[in-house]
Enzyme design. Structure first.
Site, mmCIF file in Angstrom:
data_model
loop_
_atom_site.group_PDB
_atom_site.id
_atom_site.type_symbol
_atom_site.label_atom_id
_atom_site.label_comp_id
_atom_site.label_asym_id
_atom_site.label_seq_id
_atom_site.Cartn_x
_atom_site.Cartn_y
_atom_site.Cartn_z
ATOM 1 N NE ARG A 192 29.880 -17.646 -2.392
ATOM 2 C CZ ARG A 192 30.424 -16.495 -2.786
ATOM 3 N NH1 ARG A 192 31.533 -16.064 -2.219
ATOM 4 N NH2 ARG A 192 29.879 -15.802 -3.762
ATOM 5 C CG HIS B 106 24.252 -15.571 6.523
ATOM 6 N ND1 HIS B 106 23.397 -15.844 5.486
ATOM 7 C CD2 HIS B 106 23.739 -14.489 7.156
ATOM 8 C CE1 HIS B 106 22.390 -14.984 5.495
ATOM 9 N NE2 HIS B 106 22.575 -14.141 6.493
ATOM 10 C CB SER C 72 18.470 -13.469 2.711
ATOM 11 O OG SER C 72 19.475 -13.842 3.629
ATOM 12 C CD GLN D 259 22.006 -5.776 12.000
ATOM 13 O OE1 GLN D 259 20.815 -5.826 11.703
ATOM 14 N NE2 GLN D 259 22.861 -6.719 11.678
HETATM 15 P P1 AMP Z 1 20.819 -11.306 7.937
HETATM 16 O O1 AMP Z 1 20.529 -12.770 7.915
HETATM 17 O O2 AMP Z 1 20.629 -10.640 6.617
HETATM 18 O O3 AMP Z 1 20.150 -10.595 9.091
HETATM 19 O O4 AMP Z 1 22.358 -11.183 8.209
HETATM 20 C C1 AMP Z 1 22.972 -11.804 9.320
HETATM 21 C C2 AMP Z 1 24.383 -11.297 9.438
HETATM 22 O O5 AMP Z 1 25.100 -11.594 8.242
HETATM 23 C C3 AMP Z 1 24.445 -9.767 9.622
HETATM 24 O O6 AMP Z 1 25.466 -9.458 10.551
HETATM 25 C C4 AMP Z 1 24.806 -9.292 8.246
HETATM 26 O O7 AMP Z 1 25.502 -8.062 8.238
HETATM 27 C C5 AMP Z 1 25.704 -10.415 7.757
HETATM 28 N N1 AMP Z 1 25.742 -10.418 6.301
HETATM 29 C C6 AMP Z 1 24.684 -10.360 5.445
HETATM 30 N N2 AMP Z 1 25.118 -10.314 4.159
HETATM 31 C C7 AMP Z 1 26.467 -10.341 4.211
HETATM 32 C C8 AMP Z 1 27.500 -10.316 3.226
HETATM 33 N N3 AMP Z 1 27.224 -10.241 1.924
HETATM 34 N N4 AMP Z 1 28.785 -10.352 3.640
HETATM 35 C C9 AMP Z 1 29.083 -10.412 4.955
HETATM 36 N N5 AMP Z 1 28.162 -10.447 5.941
HETATM 37 C C10 AMP Z 1 26.872 -10.415 5.571
#
Ligand code: AMP
Length: 288
Positions: free
Chosen positions: A35, A37, A186, A153
């Site tokens: 959720r 993402h 994830s 990041q």
């Molecule tokens: P990742 O797949 O972990 O590289 O994350 C992809 C994007 O989703 C990045 O910009 C993360 O900061 C964002 N993201 C990951 N977890 C969350 C979360 N719990 N709430 C909001 N955005 C998230």
């Protein structure tokens, strides 16, 4: 929803979109869509005619081969979720197409990556910067969406975009959490039920620290409040717990004229590395 794997096909699709003059937003991810993402996809949906996402577990940003090998890969379910959320195009490249040869280009972000994730994961942000630049070049979005969960990041990508004059507007969206407060990630898939309960203490600790800071305005006491909460039950191994100012991410020892501070956490639960943070607006005494 179009699913494209080759960079050439993605470029072609984007060329066709830009010929039609449509506005596009990109949500870069490493998959195992949750959720968090999807909240980025929803934000992109509201602001763009075409929403693009990417799924790529970027090998060059992993400094721990075990972490890379264990990273969850759930492509079919991911595509279903992205489609249901209103994504129009998903780019799912292969590592061999993104990196036909070992890249030599490296990035250094000075003080921005000498702290926190940069300090504990050498080379991580150089790998992140290269893949984000490649995705921006291939998909040429007008807007790109990131989560506050990866605050450092976001700040680094923001600086990369400024330094290289890339014509993309960045948005940072709030952290989406489980009912327990655990930040969606994830990597949570690798936690047991009990591990998830333990990990929920992380956000409780951040909230306690934020409350302590807004009442006592004392950084040391605030960090102590969080540490005490984390130490009260076993199972959380803290890597760092640091108040930084959100402008330059430098550690803060005393509250002064900083408008906004973030308490950033990294640590391990059941051997899984987790990060989280809370932002406090000192002047308005608000937290998010
Ligand atoms: P990742 O797949 O972990 O590289 O994350 C992809 C994007 O989703 C990045 O910009 C993360 O900061 C964002 N993201 C990951 N977890 C969350 C979360 N719990 N709430 C909001 N955005 C998230």
């Amino acid at each position: 929803m179009k699913v494209l794997t080759s960079p050439a096909a993605a470029r072609q699709a984007v060329d066709a979109l830009s010929d039609r003059g449509v506005t596009t937003g990109l949500v870069p991810t490493m998959g195992a869509i949750h959720r968090g993402h999807l909240s980025l996809v929803q934000a992109a949906r509201q602001e763009n005619e075409v929403v693009m996402a990417s799924i790529f577990v970027n090998p060059i940003q992993f400094n721990n081969p075990d972490d890379l090998a264990r990273y969850p890969r759930t492509l079919e379910a991911d595509l279903e979720k992205l489609k249901a959320a209103g994504c129009d195009l998903v780019f799912v490249p292969e590592a061999r197409d993104m990196y036909p040869q070992q890249p030599l280009t490296q990035f250094a972000f000075g003080p921005l990556d000498e702290v926190m994730e940069g300090a504990y994961r050498p080379g991580h942000f150089s790998g992140v910067a290269l893949v984000v630049l490649k995705l921006f070049h291939i998909l040429r979005p007008q807007k790109a969406y990131f989560g506050q969960k990866d605050l450092q990041q976001f700040k680094i990508i923001e600086r990369l975009v400024k330094d290289t004059s890339l014509p993309v507007t960045l948005r940072m969206l709030p952290i989406v959490r489980e009912h327990s407060g655990l930040a969606l990630s994830s990597r949570n898939q690798r936690l047991s039920g009990e591990g998830k309960q333990v990990a929920a203490r992380i956000f409780q600790a951040l909230q306690k620290a934020a409350l302590e800071l807004t009442t006592s305005r004392n950084i040391t006491r605030s960090v102590a409040a969080a540490q005490q909460h984390l130490a009260a039950s076993p199972g959380i191994e803290v890597e760092y717990l640091t108040w930084v100012n959100t402008d330059d991410l430098q550690p803060v020892e005393r509250i002064s004229n900083h408008d906004q501070l973030a308490l950033c956490f990294a640590g391990y639960v059941e051997g899984v590395r987790l990060i989280d943070n809370i932002i406090v607006d000192i002047h308005a005494d608000r937290s998010s």
